[in-house]
Design a protein around this motif. Structure first.
Motif, mmCIF file in Angstrom:
data_model
loop_
_atom_site.group_PDB
_atom_site.id
_atom_site.type_symbol
_atom_site.label_atom_id
_atom_site.label_comp_id
_atom_site.label_asym_id
_atom_site.label_seq_id
_atom_site.Cartn_x
_atom_site.Cartn_y
_atom_site.Cartn_z
ATOM 1 N N VAL A 159 0.843 -1.205 0.000
ATOM 2 C CA VAL A 159 0.000 0.000 0.000
ATOM 3 C C VAL A 159 0.881 1.259 0.000
ATOM 4 C CG1 VAL A 159 -1.664 1.322 1.373
ATOM 5 C CG2 VAL A 159 -2.000 -1.138 1.018
ATOM 6 N N ALA A 160 1.989 1.203 0.724
ATOM 7 C CA ALA A 160 2.891 2.357 0.795
ATOM 8 C C ALA A 160 3.430 2.756 -0.571
ATOM 9 C CB ALA A 160 4.058 2.049 1.739
ATOM 10 N N LEU A 161 3.613 1.762 -1.452
ATOM 11 C CA LEU A 161 4.269 2.022 -2.738
ATOM 12 C C LEU A 161 3.296 2.156 -3.902
ATOM 13 C CD1 LEU A 161 7.288 -0.450 -2.436
ATOM 14 C CD2 LEU A 161 7.229 1.987 -1.881
ATOM 15 N N VAL A 162 2.004 2.130 -3.637
ATOM 16 C CA VAL A 162 1.030 2.007 -4.726
ATOM 17 C C VAL A 162 0.976 3.235 -5.625
ATOM 18 C CG1 VAL A 162 -1.122 2.889 -3.731
ATOM 19 C CG2 VAL A 162 -1.152 0.769 -5.039
ATOM 20 N N ASP A 163 1.204 4.403 -5.074
ATOM 21 C CA ASP A 163 1.093 5.608 -5.896
ATOM 22 C C ASP A 163 1.823 6.766 -5.245
ATOM 23 O OD1 ASP A 163 -0.199 6.937 -8.264
ATOM 24 O OD2 ASP A 163 -0.904 8.270 -6.679
ATOM 25 N N HIS A 164 2.365 7.641 -6.091
ATOM 26 C CA HIS A 164 3.009 8.846 -5.591
ATOM 27 C C HIS A 164 2.765 9.996 -6.570
ATOM 28 C CE1 HIS A 164 6.141 11.270 -3.510
ATOM 29 N NE2 HIS A 164 5.844 10.487 -2.496
ATOM 30 N N GLY A 165 1.491 10.061 -7.050
ATOM 31 C CA GLY A 165 1.125 11.149 -7.962
ATOM 32 C C GLY A 165 1.584 10.919 -9.391
ATOM 33 N N PHE A 166 1.755 12.004 -10.128
ATOM 34 C CA PHE A 166 2.096 11.929 -11.552
ATOM 35 C C PHE A 166 3.597 11.721 -11.733
ATOM 36 C CE2 PHE A 166 -1.393 13.506 -14.544
ATOM 37 C CZ PHE A 166 -2.381 12.938 -13.781
ATOM 38 N N THR A 167 4.068 10.539 -11.356
ATOM 39 C CA THR A 167 5.482 10.193 -11.509
ATOM 40 C C THR A 167 5.810 9.958 -12.987
ATOM 41 O OG1 THR A 167 4.843 7.901 -11.210
ATOM 42 C CG2 THR A 167 5.578 9.077 -9.252
ATOM 43 N N PRO A 168 7.094 9.907 -13.326
ATOM 44 C CA PRO A 168 7.472 9.576 -14.705
ATOM 45 C C PRO A 168 6.822 8.279 -15.187
ATOM 46 C CG PRO A 168 9.385 10.394 -13.527
ATOM 47 C CD PRO A 168 8.272 10.282 -12.503
ATOM 48 N N SER A 169 6.708 7.282 -14.311
ATOM 49 C CA SER A 169 6.061 6.029 -14.686
ATOM 50 C C SER A 169 4.605 6.225 -15.071
ATOM 51 C CB SER A 169 6.087 5.049 -13.502
ATOM 52 O OG SER A 169 7.249 4.285 -13.536
ATOM 53 N N VAL A 170 3.894 6.980 -14.276
ATOM 54 C CA VAL A 170 2.482 7.240 -14.566
ATOM 55 C C VAL A 170 2.344 8.003 -15.880
ATOM 56 C CG1 VAL A 170 0.506 8.625 -13.812
ATOM 57 C CG2 VAL A 170 1.673 7.100 -12.187
ATOM 58 N N LEU A 171 3.212 8.972 -16.093
ATOM 59 C CA LEU A 171 3.157 9.726 -17.346
ATOM 60 C C LEU A 171 3.436 8.826 -18.539
ATOM 61 C CD1 LEU A 171 4.975 12.997 -16.233
ATOM 62 C CD2 LEU A 171 2.530 12.638 -16.594
ATOM 63 N N ILE B 154 1.103 12.267 1.575
ATOM 64 C CA ILE B 154 0.784 11.627 0.298
ATOM 65 C C ILE B 154 -0.714 11.350 0.321
ATOM 66 C CG2 ILE B 154 1.197 9.610 -1.157
ATOM 67 C CD1 ILE B 154 3.917 9.328 0.349
ATOM 68 N N THR B 155 -1.383 11.759 -0.734
ATOM 69 C CA THR B 155 -2.828 11.557 -0.812
ATOM 70 C C THR B 155 -3.124 10.566 -1.926
ATOM 71 O OG1 THR B 155 -3.194 13.834 -0.101
ATOM 72 C CG2 THR B 155 -5.042 12.716 -1.178
ATOM 73 N N VAL B 156 -3.922 9.560 -1.605
ATOM 74 C CA VAL B 156 -4.377 8.617 -2.619
ATOM 75 C C VAL B 156 -5.882 8.472 -2.465
ATOM 76 C CG1 VAL B 156 -4.268 6.217 -3.421
ATOM 77 C CG2 VAL B 156 -2.175 7.382 -2.736
ATOM 78 N N LEU B 157 -6.611 8.679 -3.554
ATOM 79 C CA LEU B 157 -8.074 8.541 -3.539
ATOM 80 C C LEU B 157 -8.726 9.432 -2.485
ATOM 81 C CD1 LEU B 157 -8.071 4.680 -3.972
ATOM 82 C CD2 LEU B 157 -8.875 6.327 -5.671
ATOM 83 N N GLY B 158 -8.149 10.588 -2.274
ATOM 84 C CA GLY B 158 -8.712 11.522 -1.305
ATOM 85 C C GLY B 158 -8.406 11.165 0.140
ATOM 86 N N GLN B 159 -7.647 10.084 0.330
ATOM 87 C CA GLN B 159 -7.274 9.633 1.673
ATOM 88 C C GLN B 159 -5.819 9.979 1.957
ATOM 89 O OE1 GLN B 159 -9.871 7.830 3.305
ATOM 90 N NE2 GLN B 159 -10.939 8.491 1.444
ATOM 91 N N ASN B 160 -5.521 10.181 3.217
ATOM 92 C CA ASN B 160 -4.134 10.324 3.636
ATOM 93 C C ASN B 160 -3.507 8.930 3.642
ATOM 94 O OD1 ASN B 160 -1.827 10.314 5.437
ATOM 95 N ND2 ASN B 160 -2.394 12.434 5.917
ATOM 96 N N LEU B 161 -2.557 8.726 2.717
ATOM 97 C CA LEU B 161 -2.010 7.367 2.526
ATOM 98 C C LEU B 161 -1.467 6.786 3.822
ATOM 99 C CD1 LEU B 161 -1.043 5.110 0.428
ATOM 100 C CD2 LEU B 161 1.163 6.264 0.514
ATOM 101 N N ALA B 162 -0.650 7.559 4.543
ATOM 102 C CA ALA B 162 0.005 7.027 5.742
ATOM 103 C C ALA B 162 -0.985 6.808 6.887
ATOM 104 C CB ALA B 162 1.138 7.956 6.179
ATOM 105 N N GLU B 163 -1.906 7.745 7.064
ATOM 106 C CA GLU B 163 -2.802 7.662 8.224
ATOM 107 C C GLU B 163 -4.041 6.817 7.984
ATOM 108 O OE1 GLU B 163 -3.693 11.601 9.581
ATOM 109 O OE2 GLU B 163 -1.573 12.174 9.603
ATOM 110 N N ASP B 164 -4.587 6.892 6.738
ATOM 111 C CA ASP B 164 -5.894 6.274 6.510
ATOM 112 C C ASP B 164 -5.832 4.964 5.738
ATOM 113 O OD1 ASP B 164 -6.923 8.558 7.701
ATOM 114 O OD2 ASP B 164 -7.125 9.609 5.794
ATOM 115 N N LEU B 165 -4.740 4.732 5.027
ATOM 116 C CA LEU B 165 -4.707 3.545 4.168
ATOM 117 C C LEU B 165 -3.702 2.492 4.641
ATOM 118 C CD1 LEU B 165 -4.978 5.262 0.641
ATOM 119 C CD2 LEU B 165 -6.808 4.237 1.990
ATOM 120 N N MET B 166 -2.471 2.909 4.941
ATOM 121 C CA MET B 166 -1.447 1.930 5.319
ATOM 122 C C MET B 166 -1.849 1.222 6.617
ATOM 123 S SD MET B 166 2.039 4.020 4.364
ATOM 124 C CE MET B 166 3.109 2.828 5.191
#
Lengths: 261, 261, 261, 261
Positions: free
Chosen positions: A59-71, B16-28
């Motif tokens: 879960v920690a590594l699933v996404d980090h915004g518009f990274t080069p990979s996502v682009l 870090i925000t994923v799907l409107g959630q705080n990744l560290a606090e709400d998802l991990m």
């Protein structure tokens, strides 16, 4: 012709076998997807605590915004919308040494530091000092330290450490990793955060995974993140806009006559 | 420059925000990996029943022995052992129309059959007859019917149907799929099994996923399976043996003079 | 075990055979690279005129600025600078239906139009009218017509036509293509340019290549173009700047509660 | 937003520019495909002699039978016949350190050996002895020496050397490479052939290319070879037979209970 020995999977007309289990009867509906991914690589089923820590890492590594990979993935879908597999592959191909390499570099760095010390020792700070000094003296960066964006602290790191502790999985690699966080300032002369990719490497090492396969879990996590981006791209495409905006910012210059190769 | 609107993820120095959630606090530590993959694509969290059915589908597709995809991944690792991402990408690239396409073809076939019928109808057998007859008359195969290996029955299909039923998720697509299984013999003149890839397509359609993204879940499942194979390949390589055995079986013939293009 | 029949290549301890030729003695230093690419696919050596036209087509498709493919390749190198093969692969993966598909779509469109007409006919304008009308009536675009950037004329098209004519290779597909250029305005009600990708499809069809392999030549040409971009990216990287500029333009919005899949 | 500076290519509504040239007027029909590939990377046009040697290198690397790369490409086409770009990408992804790495490793090895010696020296044998001894003492292989199949001599090497000599391009790297061939036996205690991939690395280094881009030319050459294999695979598919033969030779063993990760 050789016989190719494998323990992963096989199938005959009546059944499918994965990891020595009957896929339909023993796995489907009885094992979670994250658990099966662990099992496939480790060749053993995780404990509940290991699974919790392992899924936390994914879960920690699933996404980090518009990274080069996502682009890269989104732009590939723009050109080949009928081949989703190509867009995901393009996104994964950026998962090399620079971003995903941190996890395995940190796992390897910690394992080597432990191996270089007398077996059974638990003086993590001494061990950390020795390892950090050696790399610093050699002019090398310390794997797992620093983040271009999260300069004051990577929010993922404390969560991984806390869950490992709760599950009784704060093993030698994670303890050494924490010690690196405490001792590096006095050696390198500035304070850097313990990054999340490094914490994942330490956690996976404590679970028992070898560094060479760690990148694979980062790629698995990223596949889910890329899927999210590509599903969104199918609903409301951004690829063309990105392409046109970048194109318009190009400053074209004819090559100089004496350009070297 | 456009603003690129996204709901997947973003990051700033502190979070870090994923799907409107705080990744560290709400998802991990609070959401499983399979659950997050669902959420990323659907943009909504699954119910427990949906998650159970969804993970059953992922597990169903995780591995099917030494498929062309697995071979491509292992052989790619042979040539580029330092780039695990390339081996996984090569394995995913075989996930096109022929193997992975069944899932989305079946999802689309069922959705179109339902749409062609008066809304609200639940006469699945009549609907199935109409849809199967139309394709059969056009000389086309019926998506979801038949399997080159599991000729007497795909062991994954009844498990998917049973879990969907247990979870109250036996929706229109799965019911129509079952009806196709009951009526096709009288129309096409022989009995074929309902295959697992088709059952996955029907189940994902009932959950609410569109056909164009279904292949993505098959690719995600396969990524875990490929990781298992590649971890094994790193421990005990088979790629060179496969390469040499296949090479030795080559029957080389110089091109004919009048070969057409 | 089957014997795998091939005419491409084989090797033993003393020699390497390609296309029935001794690679070292008969090909190296004696055949150009473009010529060998033609030969490998066609299974026959080109005439000098065919080679001239073929290389003109490859050169025509080699680069078109900062396309989505080029961006994907550069951004992939940013993440995995040690794996040039991954960056090239990522660039090629965008070579799907939308950009590269035009060449084969046009080749197929022209071949079908010719096949639908009495054999031996050379009334290209009548043939073009029939084919364009049929597609226009069906609400479909005409392959090879129109270009998002080169609205008043694609500069590559007249060069391909001129060289084909000079080499005596203005065959049925190219003549029909020219006729499409003359007659489409009266049918679709506006004037569109004959695009370069379509002209390449017509030229390759006249040389004798089947539509299904045409994309391959576009990919070969693009490989050279990508190499140029990646060599430049290694000298003066742009990937990080593109990534950061695009990232900064992201407008993040949490998913709506009622988002559909 | 940055301006992205590039010298490769750009386009406006009326013209396409590549390398500062008008693509349609100055390049199409006037420059060969191999020549343009050289120019794109080197940012300068080759001399005729350089072009001859360069194309000889590309031809040398175009195919070597049913390599792991070729198998990966063919097997990928089996699963995704509609996405030729995916099959080519899969074939290229095996172009990593193990097979294609030789070219750049040898280029780098020779360049470092030259740089370690007083500038202007042309005592190639002394230089070769020093470099070979250093690597041999460190327990490392000598790049460019040895071939798993061509044990008595790689047939490509003498042709590359001869053409370089004929064109007056037998520069320091190729001369040092030849010297390695003469002196290594006395140092490592056995005689190994100078392989073709190493000779290509030496030749490209003498032309002026840096090691980090050399793999790109091998990938370009291989793209043409893969196209030949894939065109053949489209005409007479082997992928299914290879898949079934390999599958049948699998020796499935359930994982041991105590498997390590």
């Amino acid at each position: 012709v050789t016989d190719y020995r494998t323990s992963i999977g096989t199938a005959d007309s009546a059944s499918i076998t994965v990891l020595g289990q009957n896929l339909a009867e023993d796995l489907m509906g009885k094992v979670g997807f994250g658990e099966l991914a662990f099992w496939l690589v480790a060749q053993r089923r995780p404990s509940l605590g290991e699974l919790r820590l392992f899924e936390t890492c994914l879960v920690a590594l699933v996404d980090h915004g518009f990274t080069p990979s996502v682009l890269a993935a989104r732009l590939t879908l723009t050109g080949a919308p009928e081949a989703l597999q190509g867009a995901i592959a393009a996104g994964l191909l950026g998962g090399g040494s620079r971003f995903l390499g941190v996890t395995e570099d940190c796992g390897r760095f910690l394992a080597e530091a432990i191996a270089a010390y007398p077996s059974g020792s638990d003086d993590w700070e001494a061990m950390a000092r020795m390892a950090v000094q050696a790399r610093h003296a050699a002019g090398k960066l310390i794997p797992g330290l620093g983040h271009p964006l999260h300069r004051a602290g990577d929010p993922r790191t404390p969560v991984i450490l806390r869950i490992a502790e709760q599950q009784g999985l704060l093993g030698p690699h994670l303890q050494l990793f924490q010690a690196v966080g405490r001792v590096h300032t006095e050696i390198i002369g500035r304070t850097l955060p313990l990054n999340g990719a490094g914490a994942v490497g330490a956690a996976l090492a404590d679970i028992g995974f070898s560094p060479e396969i760690m990148r694979g879990f980062a790629l698995l996590a990223r596949t889910a993140g890329l899927l999210g981006h590509l599903a969104e791209e199918l609903r409301q495409p951004l690829g063309d806009a990105i392409y046109h905006d970048v194109s318009r910012a190009v400053d074209y210059q004819a090559p100089e006559k004496d350009a070297s190769n």
